[in-house]
Design an enzyme around this catalytic site. Structure first.
Site, PDB file in Angstrom:
ATOM      1  N   CYS A 119       9.345  12.396 -25.609  1.00  6.51           N
ATOM      2  CA  CYS A 119       9.479  13.176 -26.857  1.00  6.51           C
ATOM      3  C   CYS A 119       8.242  14.026 -27.159  1.00  6.51           C
ATOM      4  O   CYS A 119       8.326  14.986 -27.923  1.00  6.51           O
ATOM      5  CB  CYS A 119       9.758  12.239 -28.029  1.00  6.51           C
ATOM      6  SG  CYS A 119      11.338  11.383 -27.860  1.00  6.51           S
ATOM      7  N   HIS A 256       7.908  16.324 -34.457  1.00  3.18           N
ATOM      8  CA  HIS A 256       9.022  15.867 -33.621  1.00  3.18           C
ATOM      9  C   HIS A 256      10.072  15.257 -34.538  1.00  3.18           C
ATOM     10  O   HIS A 256       9.756  14.540 -35.489  1.00  3.18           O
ATOM     11  CB  HIS A 256       8.516  14.839 -32.606  1.00  3.18           C
ATOM     12  CG  HIS A 256       9.624  14.105 -31.911  1.00  3.18           C
ATOM     13  ND1 HIS A 256      10.686  14.758 -31.329  1.00  3.18           N
ATOM     14  CD2 HIS A 256       9.854  12.773 -31.738  1.00  3.18           C
ATOM     15  CE1 HIS A 256      11.509  13.860 -30.812  1.00  3.18           C
ATOM     16  NE2 HIS A 256      11.031  12.651 -31.042  1.00  3.18           N
ATOM     17  N   ASN A 286      17.787  13.385 -32.611  1.00  7.29           N
ATOM     18  CA  ASN A 286      16.560  13.396 -31.809  1.00  7.29           C
ATOM     19  C   ASN A 286      16.864  14.009 -30.442  1.00  7.29           C
ATOM     20  O   ASN A 286      17.537  13.390 -29.626  1.00  7.29           O
ATOM     21  CB  ASN A 286      16.045  11.953 -31.663  1.00  7.29           C
ATOM     22  CG  ASN A 286      14.745  11.865 -30.881  1.00  7.29           C
ATOM     23  OD1 ASN A 286      14.306  12.843 -30.282  1.00  7.29           O
ATOM     24  ND2 ASN A 286      14.141  10.693 -30.882  1.00  7.29           N
TER      25      ASN A 286
HETATM   26  O1  UT7 Z   1      11.612   9.866 -30.395  1.00  3.85           O
HETATM   27  C1  UT7 Z   1      10.815   8.846 -29.886  1.00  3.85           C
HETATM   28  C2  UT7 Z   1      10.338   7.972 -30.924  1.00  3.85           C
HETATM   29  N1  UT7 Z   1      11.442   7.210 -31.505  1.00  3.85           N
HETATM   30  C3  UT7 Z   1      11.391   6.914 -32.780  1.00  3.85           C
HETATM   31  O2  UT7 Z   1      10.518   7.369 -33.429  1.00  3.85           O
HETATM   32  C4  UT7 Z   1      12.406   5.972 -33.346  1.00  3.85           C
HETATM   33  C5  UT7 Z   1      11.707   4.946 -34.181  1.00  3.85           C
HETATM   34  N2  UT7 Z   1      12.553   3.950 -34.822  1.00  3.85           N
HETATM   35  C6  UT7 Z   1      13.516   4.237 -35.726  1.00  3.85           C
HETATM   36  O3  UT7 Z   1      13.758   5.387 -36.023  1.00  3.85           O
HETATM   37  C7  UT7 Z   1      14.211   3.089 -36.439  1.00  3.85           C
HETATM   38  O4  UT7 Z   1      13.566   1.883 -36.117  1.00  3.85           O
HETATM   39  C8  UT7 Z   1      15.715   2.988 -36.095  1.00  3.85           C
HETATM   40  C9  UT7 Z   1      16.449   4.141 -36.736  1.00  3.85           C
HETATM   41  C10 UT7 Z   1      15.902   3.006 -34.602  1.00  3.85           C
HETATM   42  C11 UT7 Z   1      16.296   1.688 -36.681  1.00  3.85           C
HETATM   43  O5  UT7 Z   1      16.037   1.596 -38.063  1.00  3.85           O
HETATM   44  P1  UT7 Z   1      15.490   0.233 -38.684  1.00  3.85           P
HETATM   45  O6  UT7 Z   1      15.386   0.442 -40.122  1.00  3.85           O
HETATM   46  O7  UT7 Z   1      14.222  -0.105 -37.944  1.00  3.85           O
HETATM   47  O8  UT7 Z   1      16.666  -0.770 -38.385  1.00  3.85           O
HETATM   48  P2  UT7 Z   1      16.667  -2.101 -37.487  1.00  3.85           P
HETATM   49  O9  UT7 Z   1      16.494  -1.777 -36.058  1.00  3.85           O
HETATM   50  O10 UT7 Z   1      15.739  -3.095 -38.101  1.00  3.85           O
HETATM   51  O11 UT7 Z   1      18.161  -2.604 -37.727  1.00  3.85           O
HETATM   52  C12 UT7 Z   1      18.596  -3.075 -38.997  1.00  3.85           C
HETATM   53  C13 UT7 Z   1      20.010  -3.606 -38.872  1.00  3.85           C
HETATM   54  C14 UT7 Z   1      20.190  -4.612 -37.757  1.00  3.85           C
HETATM   55  O12 UT7 Z   1      21.083  -5.605 -38.188  1.00  3.85           O
HETATM   56  P3  UT7 Z   1      20.536  -7.019 -38.708  1.00  3.85           P
HETATM   57  O13 UT7 Z   1      19.753  -7.600 -37.569  1.00  3.85           O
HETATM   58  O14 UT7 Z   1      19.691  -6.717 -39.893  1.00  3.85           O
HETATM   59  O15 UT7 Z   1      21.800  -7.758 -39.018  1.00  3.85           O
HETATM   60  C15 UT7 Z   1      20.830  -3.821 -36.645  1.00  3.85           C
HETATM   61  O16 UT7 Z   1      21.623  -4.616 -35.804  1.00  3.85           O
HETATM   62  O17 UT7 Z   1      20.910  -2.524 -38.566  1.00  3.85           O
HETATM   63  C16 UT7 Z   1      21.705  -2.864 -37.422  1.00  3.85           C
HETATM   64  N3  UT7 Z   1      21.996  -1.644 -36.687  1.00  3.85           N
HETATM   65  C17 UT7 Z   1      23.037  -0.839 -36.978  1.00  3.85           C
HETATM   66  N4  UT7 Z   1      24.014  -0.925 -37.890  1.00  3.85           N
HETATM   67  C18 UT7 Z   1      24.923   0.066 -37.932  1.00  3.85           C
HETATM   68  C19 UT7 Z   1      21.298  -1.101 -35.652  1.00  3.85           C
HETATM   69  N5  UT7 Z   1      21.880   0.049 -35.262  1.00  3.85           N
HETATM   70  C20 UT7 Z   1      22.956   0.228 -36.053  1.00  3.85           C
HETATM   71  C21 UT7 Z   1      23.938   1.226 -36.141  1.00  3.85           C
HETATM   72  N6  UT7 Z   1      24.892   1.108 -37.092  1.00  3.85           N
HETATM   73  N7  UT7 Z   1      23.949   2.313 -35.324  1.00  3.85           N
END
Ligand code: UT7
Length: 329
Positions: A119, A256, A286
């Site tokens: 990225c 980004h 992204n």
């Molecule tokens: O470009 C390169 C750099 N990349 C980035 O900068 C990405 C960095 N990270 C992020 O943007 C965020 O961490 C994400 C958008 C990937 C995830 O957001 P989050 O607030 O960190 O959510 P999480 O991973 O903690 O997931 C929260 C919950 C989980 O369920 P439980 O364990 O709380 O029951 C996941 O299983 O959301 C669930 N979940 C989803 N639910 C519905 C994960 N993906 C999805 C989804 N739809 N697509």
């Protein structure tokens, strides 16, 4: 490093973006994987992404963006003697996408190569082109970020497949010595960093030398998020320090586009007001190395970024890699 005035600066002459034909909304994705429009928008800001069709390979998208950038720059392919394509999703392991773009445009002069910093690729490519142009070895560069990340995601993994999209953006940079008495235009400074200890947090599960396949994207999202804000702050502050500027001098902050929450948190930490932030993650998702040139093309196209403006670009991604460049448009 900030260039001294006897060496040329790399001046932006034009920018162009290109997206695949197919647009996929969050609601459409929710029919394929267990997700919802509400979750995606709340956690990322994304509302839609563009997905490349079978014939829309990375080099096809890159070439289309390059044509638009050349037209905006009023330059023809024969003016170009350097093509750098930032990508992690090349059409083939080799040859480079850059040489395919070169051939498609009929460029035969100079060098063309790909650069892989995921990225952060576009920032790394701008910094690299700038060093070639400032050294006097090359005169006019096409710098491209182009990706088809849709080919690399596991469409059954809802934690990653909702985040990415495809696209390309291109910039024409030309070496120009500038008058002593004028405010210099072009790339004023760039700062690149990498730390390979973070490999496991964001990587693909395959590659030619390990699995003889391309693998899928794996991301520990929370961990990446946690590192991203601090890393962005580090390189943006380095650019301010090197040029004696600060947030108040900036006209536009073009980060980004990975996640709206990372963009907002970074801007707040740096004291950059929301009205100076260009955000396109809601429109494109992204697109990895393509996200910054696509955002630049959008903001130049609608008249926000104009000649003389001070523009900060920054990115963080797999590796980890991160970097910034401060550009007087
Ligand atoms: O470009 C390169 C750099 N990349 C980035 O900068 C990405 C960095 N990270 C992020 O943007 C965020 O961490 C994400 C958008 C990937 C995830 O957001 P989050 O607030 O960190 O959510 P999480 O991973 O903690 O997931 C929260 C919950 C989980 O369920 P439980 O364990 O709380 O029951 C996941 O299983 O959301 C669930 N979940 C989803 N639910 C519905 C994960 N993906 C999805 C989804 N739809 N697509």
């Amino acid at each position: 490093m900030t260039p001294d005035r006897s060496t040329p600066y790399s001046v932006v002459l034009g920018i162009g973006g290109h997206l695949p034909a197919e647009c996929v909304t969050n609601a459409e994705l929710a029919t394929r994987v267990d997700t919802s429009d509400e979750w995606i928008q709340q956690r990322t800001g994304i509302t839609r992404r563009y997905i490349a069709g079978p014939d829309e390979t990375t080099s096809v998208l890159a070439t289309a963006a390059a044509r638009k950038a050349l037209a905006a720059a009023d330059r023809s392919p024969s003016d170009i003697d350097l093509v750098i394509v930032a990508t992690s999703t090349p059409d083939y392991t080799f040859p480079a996408v850059a040489t395919q773009v070169q051939a498609a445009l009929g460029i035969t002069a100079g060098a063309a190569f790909d650069l892989q910093a995921v990225c952060s690729g576009f920032v790394f490519a701008v910094a690299t082109a700038d060093k070639f142009l400032r050294s006097g070895s090359h005169r006019c560069a096409l710098v491209i970020g182009a990706e088809t990340f849709s080919r690399l995601v596991d469409w059954e993994d809802r934690t990653t497949c909702v985040l990415f999209g495809d696209g390309a953006g291109a910039m024409v940079l030309e070496a120009r010595v500038q008058p002593e008495d004028a405010r210099p235009r072009g790339v004023l400074t760039s700062h690149l960093r990498s730390d390979g200890r973070h490999r496991d947090k964001l990587h693909t599960t395959g590659g030619p030398s390990s699995t003889q396949s391309i693998g899928h994207v794996h991301m520990e999202g929370k961990d990446v998020f946690r590192h991203a804000v601090g890393m962005v702050e580090d390189v943006v502050r380095a650019a301010f320090e090197a040029t004696g500027t600060g947030p108040a001098d900036l006209d536009w902050f073009v980060p980004h586009q990975a996640n709206r929450r990372i963009i907002d948190a970074s801007a707040t930490k740096l004291g950059i007001p929301p009205e100076k932030v260009v955000t396109t993650v809601q429109l494109h998702a992204n697109t990895s190395a393509a996200s910054i040139p696509l955002a630049l093309a959008e903001a130049v196209g609608d008249g926000r970024i104009a000649a003389g403006h001070l523009v900060m670009i920054e990115a963080m991604g797999g590796g980890f890699t991160w970097g910034s460049a401060l550009i007087r448009w």
